[in-house]
Design an enzyme around this catalytic site. Structure first.
Site, PDB file in Angstrom:
ATOM      1  N   ASP A  70     -13.059   8.145   8.808  1.00  0.00           N
ATOM      2  CA  ASP A  70     -11.919   7.372   9.297  1.00  0.00           C
ATOM      3  C   ASP A  70     -12.103   5.922   8.888  1.00  0.00           C
ATOM      4  OD1 ASP A  70      -9.512   6.884  10.969  1.00  0.00           O
ATOM      5  OD2 ASP A  70     -10.913   5.545  11.961  1.00  0.00           O
ATOM      6  N   ASP A  98      -9.528  -3.504   1.447  1.00  0.00           N
ATOM      7  CA  ASP A  98      -9.626  -2.992   2.818  1.00  0.00           C
ATOM      8  C   ASP A  98     -11.000  -2.345   2.914  1.00  0.00           C
ATOM      9  OD1 ASP A  98      -9.550  -0.987   4.920  1.00  0.00           O
ATOM     10  OD2 ASP A  98      -7.383  -1.252   5.015  1.00  0.00           O
ATOM     11  N   TRP A 134       0.871  -1.173   0.000  1.00  0.00           N
ATOM     12  CA  TRP A 134       0.000   0.000   0.000  1.00  0.00           C
ATOM     13  C   TRP A 134       0.913   1.230   0.000  1.00  0.00           C
ATOM     14  CZ3 TRP A 134      -0.089   3.948   3.732  1.00  0.00           C
ATOM     15  CH2 TRP A 134      -0.992   4.991   3.411  1.00  0.00           C
ATOM     16  N   ASP A 154     -10.169   3.306  10.237  1.00  0.00           N
ATOM     17  CA  ASP A 154      -9.330   2.409  11.026  1.00  0.00           C
ATOM     18  C   ASP A 154      -9.786   2.138  12.457  1.00  0.00           C
ATOM     19  OD1 ASP A 154      -7.338   2.137   8.894  1.00  0.00           O
ATOM     20  OD2 ASP A 154      -7.002   4.265   9.248  1.00  0.00           O
ATOM     21  N   HIS A 178      -8.286  -6.722   4.293  1.00  0.00           N
ATOM     22  CA  HIS A 178      -7.906  -5.924   5.450  1.00  0.00           C
ATOM     23  C   HIS A 178      -9.203  -5.569   6.154  1.00  0.00           C
ATOM     24  CE1 HIS A 178      -3.606  -4.209   4.767  1.00  0.00           C
ATOM     25  NE2 HIS A 178      -3.633  -5.510   4.926  1.00  0.00           N
ATOM     26  N   ASP A 237      -6.687  -4.649   9.874  1.00  0.00           N
ATOM     27  CA  ASP A 237      -5.972  -3.393   9.680  1.00  0.00           C
ATOM     28  C   ASP A 237      -6.725  -2.247  10.340  1.00  0.00           C
ATOM     29  OD1 ASP A 237      -4.310  -1.392   8.940  1.00  0.00           O
ATOM     30  OD2 ASP A 237      -4.935  -1.326   6.838  1.00  0.00           O
TER      31      ASP A 237
END
Ligand code: RNT
Ligand code: ZN
Length: 421
Positions: free
Chosen positions: A297, A262, A188, A299, A289, A329
């Site tokens: 956001d 992801d 990435w 994450d 992921h 992740d």
């Protein structure tokens, strides 16, 4: 939770699932193939150990939170990860970033890293009997500060990152070889523009050229699996990400490598669960992921939500557990980091177990006959089946705390270890 209680609850659950044609013992046995790769970077907020007290510097990744107890060395990190694994049923893998090498106080730039910096990790993984995955780290570096790495128009910068990734692939292949399980190397990069770029095509052509150079060396698939990770936008790359979905899907297809999806990297109304069956028609394997997007956001700690459930359901419905590599992740520095791992990994496991307990054939047959009410009622009904009792039993079989019993163990570790850092 008392052992007898878990067992009794399981016996009842087993009967209830059997009534709709589901064998819970079989589902639990299938969980052996759900090997989640723990992302090492939740231990220390993606700081890495390139230099003492490394903190994250730019490149599209931002961790917030200041919860005490972050790992300050590789030894602390390993101890944390071992604690995490002791609280999880089944077998995991570890996913390392290049900034987590054992540089022993020496300043080793990214284009200089070598296998010997990761030999300690390989040994550690060998001792635990787990596999490793690996990632080039093309961020938090002065050569990543102007927004472009592998797609940079500055030839010296581009070359620097090409060298870095080449070395990472070599290290990853060696990890796979020595550990007897293929290492997934994921790439990435943060490259992109905050505001309206004019030469989108130019940067994408450069990225393609860099990837071609990187992939020139080929390694046996039983040692190394290459993956590339796309993104719609990031912090500082709102107007364009060079490595977009179309870019990497095309690259992965053409070069027969893995695509990394992801679920924090798409428009909030887009579900990667819906992309899996399409990608698997054309690609041999995928890397996931798993994360939780919250507004902009991407994450937050994974929870057992509908998005994760759909991802797991699609992998199971496509009978593709052996073609999908599962990684986590997320990075949240605002809570106990060991707890963040355990909650997130368990949530991901639960999604897969939940999917394995679905009477898919029955649902399909309703669907094919246009019985959409029955399909919906079943899907809703599955949500309140005694699924938790099955997961608890899976924990019991694996001799790890069931239910939320792991909370007290993490609190203990916090007072014995984390609070002293
Ligand atoms: C960033 C990507 C990438 C990183 C890790 C640290 O947007 O999701 O996977 O989070 O490699
Ligand atoms: Zn990711």
């Amino acid at each position: 939770m008392k052992k007898e209680f878990i067992q009794r609850a399981y016996e009842l659950a087993k009967e209830q699932y059997a009534a709709i044609g589901i064998d819970t013992d079989k589902a639990i046995a299938q969980m052996k193939s759900v090997n989640i790769s723990l992302h090492c970077w939740q231990t220390d907020d993606v700081g890495g150990f390139e230099r003492p007290d490394s903190t994250l510097g730019g490149g599209g990744i931002q961790v917030t939170g200041n919860y005490p107890g972050k790992a300050r060395s590789i030894a602390e990190m390993r101890r944390d990860l071992e604690k995490v694994m002791s609280l999880l049923p089944g077998k995991q893998r570890l996913n390392l970033h290049a900034i987590y090498g054992e540089f022993n106080g020496e300043l080793v730039d990214r284009d200089q890293i070598e296998l010997n910096h990761f030999e300690g990790w390989i040994q550690w993984a060998k001792n635990l009997g787990i596999g490793l995955d690996f990632n080039a780290s093309c961020f938090s570096h002065s050569k990543a500060n102007d927004g472009f790495t592998l797609s940079s128009k500055d030839e010296s910068i581009r070359k620097f990152w090409v060298d870095h990734v080449k070395r990472c692939r070599l290290i990853a292949a060696e990890m796979g070889k020595q550990l007897g399980t293929p290492c997934v190397h994921n790439l990435w990069i943060p490259d992109g523009s905050k505001d309206m770029p004019v030469d989108r095509g130019g940067h994408r052509a450069i990225l393609k050229k860099s990837l071609d150079e990187i992939m020139e060396v080929s390694y046996p698939k039983e040692f190394l699996k290459d993956a590339v990770e796309c993104k719609l936008f990031g912090i500082g790359s709102e107007a364009m990400v060079v490595g977009s979905h179309e870019f990497y899907l095309g690259y992965a297809l053409k070069n027969n490598i893995l695509l990394c999806l992801d679920n924090g990297h798409f428009h909030p109304t887009e579900q990667i669960g819906d992309k899996i069956s399409s990608c698997l028609l054309y690609l041999d394997e995928l890397l996931l992921h798993l994360t939780r997007g919250v507004r902009w956001d991407s994450d937050h700690v994974v929870t057992f939500n509908e998005e994760i459930i759909l991802i797991a359901q699609e992998v199971i419905r496509c009978k593709a557990l052996d073609r999908v590599n599962i990684g986590l992740d997320y990075f949240d520095g605002s809570l106990n980091r060991i707890g963040a791992y355990v909650v997130g990994t368990r949530a991901a496991q639960q999604a897969f177990l939940f999917a394995l307990l679905e009477p898919t054939e029955k649902l399909k047959s309703y669907e094919e006959r246009g019985k959409n009410f029955e399909r919906l009622a079943y899907l809703e009904g599955m949500k309140t089946m005694p699924f938790g009792a099955v997961y608890d039993y899976y924990c019991l079989e694996n001799q790890v705390p069931a239910g939320i019993d792991y909370i007290s163990e993490i609190q203990q570790y916090e007072s014995d270890v984390l609070s002293k850092r």
